[in-house]
Design a protein around this motif. Structure first.
Motif, PDB file in Angstrom:
ATOM      1  N   GLU A  72     -23.100 -48.557 -14.235  1.00 23.79           N
ATOM      2  CA  GLU A  72     -22.691 -47.915 -12.985  1.00 23.79           C
ATOM      3  C   GLU A  72     -21.183 -48.015 -12.793  1.00 23.79           C
ATOM      4  O   GLU A  72     -20.553 -47.077 -12.283  1.00 23.79           O
ATOM      5  CB  GLU A  72     -23.425 -48.524 -11.790  1.00 23.79           C
ATOM      6  CG  GLU A  72     -23.086 -47.881 -10.463  1.00 23.79           C
ATOM      7  CD  GLU A  72     -23.460 -46.406 -10.369  1.00 23.79           C
ATOM      8  OE1 GLU A  72     -22.932 -45.740  -9.452  1.00 23.79           O
ATOM      9  OE2 GLU A  72     -24.251 -45.889 -11.185  1.00 23.79           O
ATOM     10  N   ALA A  73     -20.575 -49.107 -13.197  1.00 24.12           N
ATOM     11  CA  ALA A  73     -19.116 -49.252 -13.101  1.00 24.12           C
ATOM     12  C   ALA A  73     -18.432 -48.184 -13.943  1.00 24.12           C
ATOM     13  O   ALA A  73     -17.469 -47.552 -13.492  1.00 24.12           O
ATOM     14  CB  ALA A  73     -18.692 -50.646 -13.554  1.00 24.12           C
ATOM     15  N   ARG A  74     -18.936 -47.963 -15.149  1.00 24.90           N
ATOM     16  CA  ARG A  74     -18.358 -46.917 -16.008  1.00 24.90           C
ATOM     17  C   ARG A  74     -18.555 -45.542 -15.391  1.00 24.90           C
ATOM     18  O   ARG A  74     -17.664 -44.691 -15.430  1.00 24.90           O
ATOM     19  CB  ARG A  74     -18.972 -46.989 -17.408  1.00 24.90           C
ATOM     20  CG  ARG A  74     -18.511 -48.202 -18.203  1.00 24.90           C
ATOM     21  CD  ARG A  74     -18.947 -48.139 -19.657  1.00 24.90           C
ATOM     22  NE  ARG A  74     -20.390 -48.156 -19.817  1.00 24.90           N
ATOM     23  CZ  ARG A  74     -21.148 -49.253 -19.870  1.00 24.90           C
ATOM     24  NH1 ARG A  74     -20.580 -50.444 -19.767  1.00 24.90           N
ATOM     25  NH2 ARG A  74     -22.449 -49.162 -20.026  1.00 24.90           N
ATOM     26  N   ARG A  75     -19.734 -45.306 -14.817  1.00 25.17           N
ATOM     27  CA  ARG A  75     -20.015 -44.014 -14.176  1.00 25.17           C
ATOM     28  C   ARG A  75     -19.104 -43.788 -12.971  1.00 25.17           C
ATOM     29  O   ARG A  75     -18.568 -42.696 -12.774  1.00 25.17           O
ATOM     30  CB  ARG A  75     -21.482 -43.935 -13.748  1.00 25.17           C
ATOM     31  CG  ARG A  75     -21.900 -42.527 -13.322  1.00 25.17           C
ATOM     32  CD  ARG A  75     -23.302 -42.502 -12.750  1.00 25.17           C
ATOM     33  NE  ARG A  75     -23.353 -43.076 -11.421  1.00 25.17           N
ATOM     34  CZ  ARG A  75     -22.908 -42.474 -10.310  1.00 25.17           C
ATOM     35  NH1 ARG A  75     -22.358 -41.295 -10.370  1.00 25.17           N
ATOM     36  NH2 ARG A  75     -23.009 -43.075  -9.147  1.00 25.17           N
ATOM     37  N   GLN A  76     -18.915 -44.829 -12.160  1.00 23.64           N
ATOM     38  CA  GLN A  76     -18.043 -44.731 -10.989  1.00 23.64           C
ATOM     39  C   GLN A  76     -16.611 -44.384 -11.407  1.00 23.64           C
ATOM     40  O   GLN A  76     -15.968 -43.536 -10.797  1.00 23.64           O
ATOM     41  CB  GLN A  76     -18.040 -46.053 -10.212  1.00 23.64           C
ATOM     42  CG  GLN A  76     -19.329 -46.370  -9.518  1.00 23.64           C
ATOM     43  CD  GLN A  76     -19.499 -45.600  -8.233  1.00 23.64           C
ATOM     44  OE1 GLN A  76     -18.539 -45.251  -7.580  1.00 23.64           O
ATOM     45  NE2 GLN A  76     -20.731 -45.345  -7.865  1.00 23.64           N
ATOM     46  N   LEU A  77     -16.128 -45.050 -12.454  1.00 24.76           N
ATOM     47  CA  LEU A  77     -14.769 -44.777 -12.936  1.00 24.76           C
ATOM     48  C   LEU A  77     -14.662 -43.349 -13.455  1.00 24.76           C
ATOM     49  O   LEU A  77     -13.710 -42.639 -13.127  1.00 24.76           O
ATOM     50  CB  LEU A  77     -14.361 -45.770 -14.018  1.00 24.76           C
ATOM     51  CG  LEU A  77     -12.970 -45.538 -14.610  1.00 24.76           C
ATOM     52  CD1 LEU A  77     -11.885 -45.602 -13.543  1.00 24.76           C
ATOM     53  CD2 LEU A  77     -12.694 -46.540 -15.715  1.00 24.76           C
TER      54      LEU A  77
END
Length: 85
Positions: A72-77
């Motif tokens: 999710e962190a990668r998706r948010q970025l």
């Protein structure tokens, strides 16, 4: 740009102005709004202060992992980068 109440989404006055604007003006209005979002502002600040205007994605993914799972962190970025372009 929108308000949400009782499950209904409604454009604010600014949202209506953005939707009605012609392409160049719409992009400028949206860019101003996006620059105020914390993650995008942090990315901009880091890029402005970095040698060669380059910063590793890992810096931001690490910060986002304080609040999100790694995927999710990668998706948010990626979403922030896509919107900021």
């Amino acid at each position: 740009l929108v308000t949400i109440a009782s499950g209904d989404i409604e454009l604010t006055d600014e949202g209506r102005a953005l939707a009605a604007a012609e392409e160049p003006a719409r992009k400028k209005r949206l860019a101003r709004r996006l620059q105020g979002l914390p993650l995008i502002a942090e990315i901009r600040k880091a890029l402005d202060g970095a040698e060669g205007n380059r910063v590793s994605r890992k810096v931001f993914v690490r910060r986002l992992r304080d609040h999100f799972s790694p995927p999710e962190a990668r998706r948010q970025l990626q979403t922030a980068l896509d919107w900021a372009r």
